[in-house]
Design a protein around this motif. Structure first.
Motif: not given
Length: 168
Positions: A82-83, A91-93, A119-121, A127-128
Motif C-alpha cells: 500500500r505504498m 509515463i504510460v504513453k 503508481h505503486e512504489v 516503474n510500478g
C-alpha cells in the motif's frame, strides 16, 4: 494509518490536506530546504532517508504510505503493498518521462500532452503498476514553470480522489 513522505516544502501534501480537511497520521521529510507548508509544518518529522526507511520497515502491513515529491528510492525491504507515488508525467504513453524533470522533458520533446499518474512504489524509478492517471493538454505557450504548476494542481485532484477511496 496514513503515512506521507516528501523532500522539499510539502506544498502538494499541504494542499491535499487543506482540500480534504484530513492530515496523515505521520509525515516524514528527509531534508528541510525551505519552510514547510503551513498545514503540515507542525506535524512533520525531519529524519534522514535511512531513518525513514527504518520507520517504514516497522509499520503495520495495512498502513497506506504516499510519496509527494519524495526524491529518494525506497529499498525493496521497506516497500509495502500500500505504498504509492505520484509522477508528473504521462509515463504510460511516454516512458521516457520517467525520472526527474518530466515536465521539462515533455517540453523538450515537443509533446502535445502529458499527465500525472499515481503508481505503486517499486525499487526502480517510476516503474510500478499505474493505479490512476489524468491527462493534460500542453498549451503552445506553456513554460516549464506553468507546466509544473498545472501538473501539480492536477496531481492534487488525482490524489484527493485516490485518498477518498483509500483512507475514508
Amino acid at each position: 494509518m496514513w503515512v506521507a513522505l516528501f523532500s522539499n516544502s510539502g506544498s502538494e501534501l499541504g494542499a491535499i490536506c487543506d482540500k480534504l480537511s484530513k492530515k496523515p497520521d505521520l509525515v516524514f521529510c528527509d531534508k528541510r530546504r525551505v519552510e514547510w507548508h503551513s498545514s503540515i509544518s507542525n506535524d512533520t518529522i525531519l529524519k534522514s532517508h535511512n531513518s525513514i526507511v527504518k520507520s517504514l520497515s516497522i509499520l503495520p502491513s495495512d498502513t497506506l504510505v504516499t510519496l509527494h515529491g519524495y526524491l529518494r528510492l525506497i529499498p525493496e525491504n521497506a516497500i509495502s503493498d500500500r505504498m504509492y507515488n505520484v509522477h508528473p508525467g504521462d509515463i504510460v504513453k511516454y516512458p521516457e518521462l520517467k525520472g526527474i524533470h518530466p515536465q521539462a522533458k515533455a517540453l523538450e520533446l515537443g509533446l502535445s500532452s502529458t499527465g500525472v499518474v499515481i503508481h505503486e512504489v517499486t525499487p526502480e524509478v517510476d516503474n510500478g503498476k499505474i493505479i490512476s492517471s489524468a491527462q493534460y493538454t500542453i498549451d503552445s505557450n506553456e513554460t516549464k514553470y506553468s507546466l509544473i504548476n498545472n501538473l501539480r494542481d492536477l496531481s492534487i485532484d488525482l490524489w484527493c480522489d485516490f485518498l477518498r477511496g483509500k483512507v475514508w
